[in-house]
Enzyme design. Structure first.
Site, PDB file in Angstrom:
ATOM      1  N   SER A  50       0.876  -1.177   0.000  1.00 21.37           N
ATOM      2  CA  SER A  50       0.000   0.000   0.000  1.00 21.37           C
ATOM      3  C   SER A  50       0.908   1.220   0.000  1.00 21.37           C
ATOM      4  CB  SER A  50      -0.922   0.006   1.212  1.00 21.37           C
ATOM      5  OG  SER A  50      -0.165   0.100   2.393  1.00 21.37           O
ATOM      6  N   ASN A  57       3.609   5.431 -16.558  1.00 23.37           N
ATOM      7  CA  ASN A  57       2.377   5.070 -15.864  1.00 23.37           C
ATOM      8  C   ASN A  57       1.825   6.348 -15.234  1.00 23.37           C
ATOM      9  OD1 ASN A  57       1.099   4.087 -13.045  1.00 23.37           O
ATOM     10  ND2 ASN A  57       0.849   2.458 -14.545  1.00 23.37           N
ATOM     11  N   CYS A  90      -5.263   1.694  -9.212  1.00 17.71           N
ATOM     12  CA  CYS A  90      -4.509   1.558  -7.964  1.00 17.71           C
ATOM     13  C   CYS A  90      -5.462   1.399  -6.783  1.00 17.71           C
ATOM     14  CB  CYS A  90      -3.619   2.764  -7.725  1.00 17.71           C
ATOM     15  SG  CYS A  90      -2.745   2.620  -6.165  1.00 17.71           S
TER      16      CYS A  90
HETATM   17  C1  LIG Z   1       5.413  -2.087  -4.613  1.00 19.27           C
HETATM   18  C2  LIG Z   1       4.487  -2.009  -5.795  1.00 19.27           C
HETATM   19  C3  LIG Z   1       4.159  -0.757  -6.342  1.00 19.27           C
HETATM   20  C4  LIG Z   1       3.306  -0.656  -7.430  1.00 19.27           C
HETATM   21  N1  LIG Z   1       3.032   0.568  -7.963  1.00 19.27           N
HETATM   22  C5  LIG Z   1       2.238   0.664  -9.080  1.00 19.27           C
HETATM   23  C6  LIG Z   1       2.003   1.925  -9.713  1.00 19.27           C
HETATM   24  O1  LIG Z   1       2.533   2.960  -9.310  1.00 19.27           O
HETATM   25  N2  LIG Z   1       1.165   1.954 -10.807  1.00 19.27           N
HETATM   26  C7  LIG Z   1       0.587   0.810 -11.314  1.00 19.27           C
HETATM   27  O2  LIG Z   1      -0.138   0.880 -12.294  1.00 19.27           O
HETATM   28  N3  LIG Z   1       0.824  -0.400 -10.738  1.00 19.27           N
HETATM   29  C8  LIG Z   1       1.622  -0.491  -9.648  1.00 19.27           C
HETATM   30  N4  LIG Z   1       1.861  -1.733  -9.082  1.00 19.27           N
HETATM   31  C9  LIG Z   1       1.251  -2.935  -9.672  1.00 19.27           C
HETATM   32  C10 LIG Z   1       2.209  -3.665 -10.602  1.00 19.27           C
HETATM   33  O3  LIG Z   1       2.620  -2.858 -11.677  1.00 19.27           O
HETATM   34  C11 LIG Z   1       1.566  -4.944 -11.137  1.00 19.27           C
HETATM   35  O4  LIG Z   1       0.394  -4.616 -11.862  1.00 19.27           O
HETATM   36  C12 LIG Z   1       1.168  -5.919 -10.043  1.00 19.27           C
HETATM   37  O5  LIG Z   1       2.112  -5.930  -9.015  1.00 19.27           O
HETATM   38  C13 LIG Z   1       0.995  -7.352 -10.557  1.00 19.27           C
HETATM   39  O6  LIG Z   1       2.185  -7.855 -11.136  1.00 19.27           O
HETATM   40  P1  LIG Z   1       3.251  -8.763 -10.321  1.00 19.27           P
HETATM   41  O7  LIG Z   1       2.480  -9.874  -9.686  1.00 19.27           O
HETATM   42  O8  LIG Z   1       4.224  -9.222 -11.353  1.00 19.27           O
HETATM   43  O9  LIG Z   1       3.863  -7.885  -9.291  1.00 19.27           O
HETATM   44  C14 LIG Z   1       2.736  -1.839  -7.985  1.00 19.27           C
HETATM   45  C15 LIG Z   1       3.070  -3.088  -7.436  1.00 19.27           C
HETATM   46  C16 LIG Z   1       3.933  -3.192  -6.370  1.00 19.27           C
HETATM   47  C17 LIG Z   1       4.280  -4.548  -5.822  1.00 19.27           C
END
Ligand SMILES: Cc1cc2nc3c(=O)[nH]c(=O)nc-3n(C[C@H](O)[C@H](O)[C@H](O)COP(=O)(O)O)c2cc1C
Ligand SMILES: Cc1cc2nc3c(=O)[nH]c(=O)nc-3n(C[C@H](O)[C@H](O)[C@H](O)COP(=O)(O)OP(=O)(O)OC[C@H]3O[C@@H](n4cnc5c(N)ncnc54)[C@H](O)[C@@H]3O)c2cc1C
Lengths: 302, 263
Positions: free
Chosen positions: A69, A98, A128
């Site tokens: 978060s 993004n 988000c």
């Molecule tokens: C620490 C963290 C920060 C994230 N910040 C963003 C963000 O700023 N904008 C966004 O669209 N997604 C954000 N996400 C989501 C990721 O881009 C991704 O959609 C999501 O984690 C699923 O992919 P994964 O399982 O490979 O992590 C974030 C994820 C994590 C873990």
């Protein structure tokens, strides 16, 4: 062997990108490898004005994944343009920003600025789960998504990708809203809303109480959604959610993704994205695939 | 610049129950490490436990390229780590953290640590001692069963005071109370602290009220350890009440100037 793909008009040397919020603006990982090896870098969620984010604890580990978060902490678009963009431009890779906002006007203002920058595409973050206003509020209805996307489409000449939240009943209809509004692509999935409780304190571990779940734990949900969306729309898909290997990436591509993104996988090993590129090539060799684009959407249902 | 290495475990010792000291070959990391830096360990190749574990650097043997760290078995990650055997390769990223202990300008310093928070203070004391500084140590433990590394810290300090909360070993009470008492006479130019949050709060308050330089090493839950995910936030002291601003332990820290942070 040809790993090139064209994603929404963006020519990439391979389908592997790094997901927003898990790669910063690239600097930290360039200590480990040449960012030019990647298909594209997707930046941290960037807003019109700087944002300081949520109270800590902001992250916690869960079974084969993690909750976060962060609350979109970022230095704002002006800082990005002056400091991070020139740095990222030094590498032979594509740059997708993004973009997040808390109102339609803010998304539009931000994208007007992004339209003037030397970037290759914009990913609208309508998904988000960690900020009170905006983002997901627009992201969970057909009408909401269509409205924001149309307004941004009007002023943005660059490739427009819209990132979807999985926290909805019918992901296909939301993706349709994106397509109907004239966007070039969708990316999915963002994190799944989750919660973890400290049983001794009898309180949620995250200060924000809930957070977004990512990592291998969410992969089957993501693959299913990519498949459903690929059946519902004709625009290309960026698939993500739990990818940490070439095999994972191939699964998403078979389900219908043109490109894929590595998120939390970057945290467990800075080389995950590079290993994923290698893994894709290995699969191509093993299965005699000449063009990686040939496997997109090639899953056959039982 | 941090590196990822597969470091060979060459020595393993359970120094007290549930607390292990590991010596690994990691020349690439050792060469560029400073006191206060930490490392991130991937304890297994499996998907679970998922994240790396942050652990402080305890000792740097620059001559032989050997890095030592000490950890307490807490949950699944440290438990798996404790089962590694001599000869195993451990997946480590380091050195991490831009905020490290700064010694140069001070000549008379004190280190204060509590429980498992004493580990990062060792390399600091060792280097300070080598530079000819006067250095006193104040280490607090719960009771005699938790007292550790007394001999090691004795070698790198001029005076070492060990306290136990219940008085079951040496001095009874809290380390900070002994430090305060000595301060009148010793006039330390800087206090270096690491340990449980309640202890650090007392040290911070004392240092700020008395205008003493103080550097504090903090912990927070981390995602990446590299400054990317922005998970390990700690509030800046300057930030307005209604609009908090944050540093990150993995990037700005883990060592902060006590007057810069609110925790
Ligand atoms: C620490 C963290 C920060 C994230 N910040 C963003 C963000 O700023 N904008 C966004 O669209 N997604 C954000 N996400 C989501 C990721 O881009 C991704 O959609 C999501 O984690 C699923 O992919 P994964 O399982 O490979 O992590 C974030 C994820 C994590 C873990
Ligand atoms: C900069 C820094 C330096 C540290 N140095 C040391 C050291 O030298 N020796 C030592 O024994 N411990 C140290 N710790 C604490 C150590 O990281 C945790 O005890 C360890 O991560 C627990 O993992 P686990 O799987 O055993 O426990 P679990 O409780 O199962 O861990 C679950 C999750 O919470 C995280 N976590 C749990 N406790 C902490 C904590 N105190 N700080 C940050 N994350 C935590 C874990 O990393 C993991 O992601 C340090 C922490 C930080 C942030």
């Amino acid at each position: 062997m040809n790993t090139k793909i064209n994603f929404a008009g963006i020519e990439m040397k391979n389908p592997v990108t790094v997901a927003s919020g898990t790669f910063g603006y690239g600097r930290e990982y360039s200590d480990f490898f040449d960012l030019g090896l990647l298909g594209a870098v997707i930046t941290k969620g960037t807003s019109l004005k700087p944002k300081s984010g949520n109270k800590p604890p902001r992250v916690c580990e869960t079974a084969s994944g993690m909750l976060n978060s962060i609350g979109l902490q970022n230095p704002g678009v002006e800082y990005f343009a002056n400091n991070d963009l020139p740095y990222l431009r030094k590498f032979d890779t594509k740059i997708i920003v993004n973009a997040c906002g808390s109102s339609i006007d803010e998304y539009v203002e931000l994208c007007k600025i992004l339209n003037t920058l030397d970037i290759d595409g914009v990913e609208l973050n309508l998904s988000c789960p960690n900020v009170k206003e905006g983002c997901m509020a627009f992201g969970n209805t057909y009408e909401g998504v269509k409205e924001v996307t149309s307004k941004v489409r009007k002023i943005l000449d660059k490739p427009l990708i819209v990132k979807l939240t999985p926290n909805v009943t019918d992901i296909a209809s939301i993706a349709k809203g994106v397509e109907d509004a004239g966007a070039d692509a969708v990316s999915l999935i963002n994190t799944l809303l989750g919660m973890k409780i400290d049983i001794y304190k009898k309180r949620p571990v995250l200060a924000n109480n809930t957070g977004g779940l990512s990592g291998p734990a969410i992969k089957p949900v993501a693959v299913r959604m990519v498949y459903q969306v690929s059946k519902a729309v004709n625009i290309p898909i960026m698939g993500l959610g739990g990818i940490i290997s070439g095999e994972d990436a191939i699964e998403f591509m078979l389900a219908g993704a043109t490109a894929i993104s590595i998120g939390a996988g970057n945290f467990i090993d800075p080389y995950t994205s590079i290993k994923t590129i290698d893994g894709i090539k290995e699969y191509m060799k093993k299965c005699n695939i000449e063009n990686i684009s040939d496997i997109i959407g090639k899953v056959e249902m039982n | 610049m941090p590196k990822k290495v597969l470091a060979k475990l060459i020595k393993k010792e359970e120094i007290i129950k549930g607390i292990f000291k590991f010596s690994v070959e990691a020349k690439e990391i050792v060469n560029s490490s400073k006191p206060g830096n930490f490392i991130e360990i991937r304890v297994s190749n499996q998907k679970d436990p998922f994240l790396r574990r942050p652990i402080s650097i305890y000792n740097l043997d620059k001559e032989n390229g050997i890095l030592e760290f000490i950890f307490q078995v807490k949950g699944s990650g440290t438990n798996i780590l404790s089962e590694k055997e001599i000869g195993d390769k451990i997946d480590i990223i380091g050195p991490l953290g831009n905020g490290t202990f700064k010694i140069d300008k001070y000549n008379k310093i004190a280190i204060i640590g509590g429980g498992i928070g004493i580990f990062p203070l060792y390399e600091l004391a060792k280097q300070a001692k080598k530079q000819g500084k006067i250095i006193d140590g104040y280490l607090g433990f719960r009771n005699k069963d938790f007292v550790m590394l007394e001999k090691e810290f004795k070698e790198v300090t001029d005076n070492l005071i060990i306290t136990t909360d219940d008085g079951s070993y040496q001095n009874k009470g809290f380390a900070i109370d002994y430090l305060k008492e000595k301060m009148e006479k010793e006039k330390y130019e800087c206090i270096y602290a690491c340990g449980p949050i309640p202890m650090l709060r007392v040290v911070q308050k004392y240092a700020l009220e008395n205008n003493i330089n103080c550097q504090i090493s903090l912990e927070e839950k981390m995602g990446c350890g590299l400054g990317v995910c922005l998970g390990c936030a700690v509030k800046t002291a300057k930030s307005p009440k209604d609009k908090p601003e944050y540093f990150h332990v993995c990037k700005g820290g883990p060592v902060f100037n006590a007057k810069d942070v609110e925790f």
